[in-house]
Design a protein around this motif. Structure first.
Motif, PDB file in Angstrom:
ATOM      1  N   HIS A 171       0.777  -1.242   0.000  1.00  0.00           N
ATOM      2  CA  HIS A 171       0.000   0.000   0.000  1.00  0.00           C
ATOM      3  C   HIS A 171       0.808   1.292   0.000  1.00  0.00           C
ATOM      4  O   HIS A 171       0.423   2.278  -0.604  1.00  0.00           O
ATOM      5  CB  HIS A 171      -1.018   0.001   1.156  1.00  0.00           C
ATOM      6  N   ASP A 172       1.951   1.324   0.671  1.00  0.00           N
ATOM      7  CA  ASP A 172       2.688   2.596   0.784  1.00  0.00           C
ATOM      8  C   ASP A 172       3.896   2.702  -0.141  1.00  0.00           C
ATOM      9  O   ASP A 172       4.708   3.605   0.017  1.00  0.00           O
ATOM     10  CB  ASP A 172       3.112   2.830   2.243  1.00  0.00           C
TER      11      ASP A 172
ATOM     12  N   TRP B 200       5.060   6.130  -1.921  1.00  0.00           N
ATOM     13  CA  TRP B 200       5.881   7.200  -1.323  1.00  0.00           C
ATOM     14  C   TRP B 200       7.259   7.258  -1.975  1.00  0.00           C
ATOM     15  O   TRP B 200       7.936   8.287  -1.938  1.00  0.00           O
ATOM     16  CB  TRP B 200       6.041   6.988   0.189  1.00  0.00           C
TER      17      TRP B 200
ATOM     18  N   HIS C 196       0.716   9.569  -3.608  1.00  0.00           N
ATOM     19  CA  HIS C 196       1.311   8.265  -3.297  1.00  0.00           C
ATOM     20  C   HIS C 196       0.307   7.132  -3.505  1.00  0.00           C
ATOM     21  O   HIS C 196       0.710   5.992  -3.701  1.00  0.00           O
ATOM     22  CB  HIS C 196       1.927   8.235  -1.879  1.00  0.00           C
TER      23      HIS C 196
ATOM     24  N   HIS D 289      -6.465   4.346  -0.429  1.00  0.00           N
ATOM     25  CA  HIS D 289      -6.329   3.787   0.925  1.00  0.00           C
ATOM     26  C   HIS D 289      -6.229   4.818   2.050  1.00  0.00           C
ATOM     27  O   HIS D 289      -6.537   4.512   3.194  1.00  0.00           O
ATOM     28  CB  HIS D 289      -5.150   2.799   0.996  1.00  0.00           C
ATOM     29  N   ASP D 290      -5.795   6.026   1.720  1.00  0.00           N
ATOM     30  CA  ASP D 290      -5.652   7.033   2.781  1.00  0.00           C
ATOM     31  C   ASP D 290      -6.782   8.053   2.776  1.00  0.00           C
ATOM     32  O   ASP D 290      -6.650   9.106   3.397  1.00  0.00           O
ATOM     33  CB  ASP D 290      -4.306   7.768   2.612  1.00  0.00           C
TER      34      ASP D 290
END
Ligand SMILES: [Fe+2]
Ligand SMILES: [Fe+2]
Length: 200
Positions: free
Chosen positions: A62-63, A66, A91, A123-124
């Motif tokens: 998921h990240d 970045w 991101h 997701h965020d």
């Protein structure tokens, strides 16, 4: 009993190998953050009927986005405005693109890959996650956001922001909104476990 939807340790290892090189180029602490949220996701999956073949890869990857953005605006923004920074927004689609590449390379099922990319793409963004009306998306969101609480998160915030004032402001925002963020019974239970772990 292992369900047919379970993910094998070999598959998980393969996903980690493909993902680490991105996470290592992301924000400080992103590798450790990812390890914690994958563990939280598995705890939630033991109590909620989500699909591990969606939730686990989505959390591992998921990240990764970045690694593709300059996140100085995220570091500098006031706590309550962080979610609206360009780097937070960017991101997510970058992460969705990386997820498609990684999952295709490891031969993941195309329908499941699409579900994972769709979740990572938002997701965020709590409202967009809720708008999906999908348990797997909700579990990914909860596992990720649980890592904003507890001792490990405080250490991580200090590594990213190195500013006590910003961290206090962020903690106030998180405390105020916790019942908005966490809806599943399993996530509420895990939150109280994380926040009640012995103080330093
Ligand atoms: Fe993220
Ligand atoms: Fe995250």
């Amino acid at each position: 009993m292992i369900s047919s939807k379970a993910i094998s340790s070999d598959q998980e290892r393969q996903l980690w190998t493909a993902t680490l090189k991105y996470l290592e180029r992301g924000r400080p602490g992103d590798v450790e953050h990812t390890r914690r949220v994958v563990a939280y996701g598995k705890t939630l999956l033991a109590k909620e009927p989500g699909n591990p073949r969606v939730v686990v890869p989505a959390l591992i990857i998921h990240d990764t986005g970045w690694s593709k953005v300059d996140f100085s605006d995220f570091v500098d923004a006031p706590a309550v405005d962080k979610k609206d920074t360009a780097s937070v927004k960017l991101h997510m689609p970058h992460g969705a693109d990386i997820a498609r590449e990684i999952l295709e390379a490891v031969g993941w099922d195309p329908t499941t890959t699409q579900q994972i990319a769709d979740i990572i793409a938002v997701h965020d963004a709590p409202e967009k996650i809720r708008a999906l009306h999908n348990l797997d998306a909700a579990l990914v969101f909860e596992a990720d956001w649980l890592d904003k609480y507890g001792q490990a998160s405080q250490k991580r915030y200090f590594e990213i922001f190195s500013d006590e004032g910003k961290i206090e402001e962020l903690n106030r925002y998180l405390e105020k909104n916790k019942f908005v963020f966490f809806r599943s019974k399993a996530a509420k239970g895990l939150l109280s476990e994380i926040t009640s772990k012995g103080n330093p």
